[in-house]
Structures are given as structure tokens and as C-alpha cells.
Design an enzyme around this catalytic site. Structure first.
Site, short mmCIF file in Angstrom:
data_model
loop_
_atom_site.label_atom_id
_atom_site.label_comp_id
_atom_site.label_asym_id
_atom_site.label_seq_id
_atom_site.Cartn_x
_atom_site.Cartn_y
_atom_site.Cartn_z
CG ASP A 154 -17.14 8.16 -3.49
OD1 ASP A 154 -18.08 8.92 -3.79
OD2 ASP A 154 -16.04 8.57 -3.07
CG HIS A 197 -13.49 10.64 -6.20
ND1 HIS A 197 -12.55 10.09 -7.04
CD2 HIS A 197 -12.90 10.70 -4.99
CE1 HIS A 197 -11.43 9.85 -6.36
NE2 HIS A 197 -11.62 10.22 -5.11
CB ALA A 234 -15.46 8.81 0.07
P1 NAI Z 1 -2.98 3.44 3.21
O1 NAI Z 1 -1.70 3.51 2.46
O2 NAI Z 1 -3.00 3.89 4.64
O3 NAI Z 1 -3.55 1.94 3.19
C1 NAI Z 1 -3.50 1.13 2.05
C2 NAI Z 1 -3.41 -0.31 2.51
O4 NAI Z 1 -3.42 -1.13 1.33
C3 NAI Z 1 -2.12 -0.64 3.28
O5 NAI Z 1 -2.43 -1.32 4.47
C4 NAI Z 1 -1.32 -1.49 2.31
O6 NAI Z 1 -0.51 -2.46 2.96
C5 NAI Z 1 -2.42 -2.14 1.48
N1 NAI Z 1 -1.98 -2.56 0.16
C6 NAI Z 1 -1.22 -1.86 -0.72
N2 NAI Z 1 -1.03 -2.58 -1.85
C7 NAI Z 1 -1.67 -3.76 -1.66
C8 NAI Z 1 -1.83 -4.91 -2.47
N3 NAI Z 1 -1.28 -5.02 -3.68
N4 NAI Z 1 -2.57 -5.95 -1.96
C9 NAI Z 1 -3.12 -5.86 -0.72
N5 NAI Z 1 -2.98 -4.80 0.09
C10 NAI Z 1 -2.27 -3.75 -0.39
O7 NAI Z 1 -4.02 4.24 2.33
P2 NAI Z 1 -5.39 4.91 2.82
O8 NAI Z 1 -5.11 6.27 3.36
O9 NAI Z 1 -6.13 3.95 3.66
O10 NAI Z 1 -6.15 5.12 1.42
C11 NAI Z 1 -6.48 4.01 0.60
C12 NAI Z 1 -6.94 4.51 -0.75
O11 NAI Z 1 -8.20 5.15 -0.63
C13 NAI Z 1 -6.04 5.60 -1.40
O12 NAI Z 1 -4.93 5.04 -2.05
C14 NAI Z 1 -6.98 6.26 -2.35
O13 NAI Z 1 -6.89 5.63 -3.62
C15 NAI Z 1 -8.36 6.01 -1.73
N6 NAI Z 1 -9.00 7.26 -1.30
C16 NAI Z 1 -10.24 7.57 -1.77
C17 NAI Z 1 -10.88 8.74 -1.41
C18 NAI Z 1 -12.26 9.10 -1.89
O14 NAI Z 1 -12.69 10.24 -1.71
N7 NAI Z 1 -13.02 8.18 -2.46
C19 NAI Z 1 -10.20 9.71 -0.53
C20 NAI Z 1 -8.91 9.26 -0.03
C21 NAI Z 1 -8.34 8.09 -0.43
#
Ligand code: NAI
Length: 343
Positions: A259, A296, A298
Site C-alpha cells: 500500500d 496509500h 489503508a
Molecule cells: P505505533 O507507534 O502504535 O506502533 C509501532 C510499533 O513499532 C511499536 O510497537 C514500536 O515498539 C515498534 N517499533 C518501533 N521501532 C521499532 C524498531 N526499530 N524495531 C522493531 N519495532 C519497532 O504505530 P501504529 O499506529 O501502529 O502505526 C505504525 C505505522 O503505520 C506508522 O508509523 C505509519 O508509518 C504507518 N501507517 C500507515 C498508514 C497507511 O495508510 N498505509 C496509516 C497510518 C499509519
């Protein structure tokens, strides 16, 4: 109170107009993306409202500060497009919408996984062509498979729970452990190499940071099963696209549903039909029958757009009123005063 709203899209405008009835900000919808070249369009606004493909590099951030902008209000969760060191140096508040609907993204990840695996997108087109053959449409049961979840935060956790409900064994790689998930019978916290070696499906849900840039690269692909399916709804640059292209060409993985794409910035969210696609990697990716690309989308549900609009405008409202913005919505707080900036 004027707010310069960059990279405006029709799909979001009505949601912002509805949410703005509570505040009556003077929102200036600008279709252009924010960059160092377009920053002056924000003149007269203390806040710029930006989206994932606006490019707030150090030059852009400095320019914004120069014309009187004090607040960058991201209407997204990710903030990898903002030079935070520069925002800090220039004393700009950066806010975001941390969780507008993790369900929207997690459900979409499941959707593209099932579509890719069961070839629903191919079947849809076939049947419209009166081709009712089933040849070439064989998929696999998710039940009983090992699903790797890279990053089990808000989105990854929901994705993991859906996979558990499908009867999968979930392998999680995350720097932090979620106690609720860790207590689940079919969940195992493991290292990244273990996920790469063992998983039948790998789904990426970590933020894009210097540590996660090209997290999935040639070395990690070399560990994966030939039958693995890779899902990316995180950020494009979590995967080294060139390495992905190579493993697809050599048929070393079973497929990918994407996505997000590393170089999506000047491509996604736009209607380029009838134009020449200049990105050779994306052009090649689109030729594979086992690659599903979406633009993009999602996050794109009614609930998510309502939350994005209401949270973004409340962040702006609090800043204008001198009230503290909720800590989880602050990416960079204003800590320097003008004197310290001069030092
Ligand atoms: P979140 O902050 O709740 O979860 C991220 C997780 O990744 C956390 O559990 C954290 O501990 C872990 N993490 C961070 N750095 C790490 C590393 N170096 N190695 C292993 N684990 C690591 O974020 P959320 O809300 O779950 O979103 C995740 C990502 O999804 C966002 O940062 C964004 O880039 C993407 N996203 C994509 C969307 C889309 O439409 N395709 C929409 C919203 C978010």
C-alpha cells in the site's frame, strides 16, 4: 485564524469542513504540496497543516519559521517527512494524529493479504471478461500458517488479533512487548531473522525511522521462504525496493501486497492515467501477477477521516489558545525561546 492546508485532496475536504464548524478557522485549502519552493504560500498562517507527502526538510522548515509559522499540524500518524532536528532548532511545534483508526489500516492489510493470496483482484477482472476458468487462481489457507508481524503497536496488534482469529500462529518482532499479546496462546515474540526464516506471511507495521529504513533488504530476503507473502502498509522505505524487485524476478518469494512505496511521493494520490510513469522500479513492480499495489489508501475510511479532521483541528485550537496539546499528539514541543535560537 488562517490555517494553510497543503496537499489538499477531495476525499478529506468535506470532513475538515464539517469538523471546522466547531472552530471556524479560516482554512486555506492549497492543492500544492509543501516544500521549500512552496513554503511562502503559508504566509499569514501561524499553522501549516500537512500530509504524508509534503516535504518538510530543513530548508522548508527554516523558510516556514522565517515567514512566521510556529506550528506544523500533521494530519497523519507518521512524521518521517518532517526534519525534526530542524523543527526543534527553529522552535516549531509539531503535532500529529497518533491513532485515527488503527482498525482501518489493520483491516486493509488483511484485505490485501487475502486478495493477493486468493487472487480476488484477478478473478474480478476475469469474470468481467466472461472468463470463468479457475486455472491460476489457487491460493492457500491462512489457518495454521505462521504470520510474522513486524511492529505490534496500535495497528500491528489489531492485525495480529485478526490473524489469530483466522487460526494463525503469530510471530512478533518489536522492540517493546505488549503484555496482552504476549499472553496469547499462539503468539511468540522473536527476533527479526527468526520471523524472516519461519513466517509464511510477513506484515510490516513499524514506523519509518533511521533504524527501520530498509529493514527488509537483500540480506533479510535471503532468509525468507520461497513461499512467503510480504505485506506493507507501513512506509515504503521499510523495504529496499530494488532488493524486492530482484527476489520477485528470481521467484524467491511468492508475492507482495504494497500500500506504500519508497518513491511514492510524486506518484501516489494523483491521477497519472494517460501520463508516462518515470519510476522504472514501480513500473516493473506493476508487471508482476503476484504483486498488488494500492496507492496509500489503508487509512481511508469514514471513521478515520472524521478522527483525523477532529483531532487535527483540536490540536490547532489548543495551540492557538495557548493550551497544552495532548502529549501523545506532540512530536516536537516548543522548547527554545528566541534568545536560545540565536545562541
Ligand atoms: P505505533 O507507534 O502504535 O506502533 C509501532 C510499533 O513499532 C511499536 O510497537 C514500536 O515498539 C515498534 N517499533 C518501533 N521501532 C521499532 C524498531 N526499530 N524495531 C522493531 N519495532 C519497532 O504505530 P501504529 O499506529 O501502529 O502505526 C505504525 C505505522 O503505520 C506508522 O508509523 C505509519 O508509518 C504507518 N501507517 C500507515 C498508514 C497507511 O495508510 N498505509 C496509516 C497510518 C499509519
Amino acid at each position: 485564524m488562517k490555517v494553510a492546508f497543503f496537499d489538499t485532496h477531495n476525499f478529506e475536504k468535506d470532513f475538515f469542513l464539517a469538523a471546522n464548524q466547531k472552530y471556524s478557522f479560516d482554512i486555506e485549502f492549497i492543492e500544492t504540496r509543501l516544500s521549500v519552493k512552496t513554503a511562502t504560500l503559508a504566509a499569514g498562517s501561524r499553522t501549516v497543516c500537512v500530509f504524508v507527502n509534503d516535504k518538510l526538510d530543513s530548508g522548508c522548515v527554516a523558510k516556514l519559521r522565517e515567514i512566521g509559522v510556529e506550528h506544523i499540524a500533521l494530519r497523519s500518524a507518521g512524521f518521517n517527512n518532517v526534519d525534526l532536528a530542524s523543527a526543534k532548532f527553529n522552535d516549531l511545534l509539531v503535532t500529529r494524529v497518533p491513532a485515527y483508526s488503527p482498525y482501518a489500516v489493520a483491516e486493509f492489510a488483511v484485505g490485501i493479504l487475502i486478495s493477493l493470496n486468493r487472487k480476488i483482484h484477478h478473478a474480478f477482472l476475469r469474470v468481467r471478461d466472461l472468463n470463468f476458468s479457475l486455472d491460476g487462481l489457487v491460493g492457500f489457507d491462512l489457518h495454521g500458517k505462521k504470520v510474522g508481524v513486524i511492529g505490534a503497536g496500535r495497528i500491528g496488534k489489531i492485525f495480529a488479533k485478526i490473524m489469530l482469529a483466522c487460526g494463525c500462529h503469530v510471530l512478533i518482532y518489536d522492540i517493546a512487548k505488549d503484555p496482552e499479546l504476549a499472553a496469547e496462546k499462539n503468539v511468540q515474540y522473536v527476533d527479526l531473522d527468526f520471523v524472516c526464516k519461519e513466517a509464511d506471511v510477513i506484515s510490516l507495521h513499524v514506523p519509518l525511522t533511521p533504524q527501520t529504513h530498509h529493514l527488509i533488504n537483500a540480506e533479510k530476503f535471503a532468509l525468507m521462504k520461497k513461499s512467503v507473502v510480504l505485506i506493507n502498509t507501513g512506509r515504503g522505505a521499510l523495504i529496499d525496493s530494488r532488493a524486492l524487485l530482484e527476489v520477485l524476478k528470481s521467484e524467491s518469494i511468492a508475492g507482495a501486497a504494497l500500500d506504500v512505496y519508497e518513491e511514492e511521493e510524486n506518484i501516489f494520490f494523483q491521477d497519472l492515467s494517460g501520463k508516462v510513469l518515470h519510476d522504472d522500479i514501480l513500473a516493473r513492480l506493476l508487471t508482476f501477477p503476484n504483486v498488488l499495489v494500492t496507492s496509500h489508501q489503508a487509512f481511508l475510511t469514514k471513521e478515520a477521516l472524521e478522527n483525523i479532521a477532529s483531532t487535527t483541528l483540536e490540536n490547532i485550537n489548543r495551540y492557538y489558545r495557548g493550551q497544552a496539546v495532548d502529549a501523545d499528539k506532540v512530536v516536537n514541543s516548543r522548547i527554545f525561546n528566541s534568545r536560545s535560537r540565536e545562541l
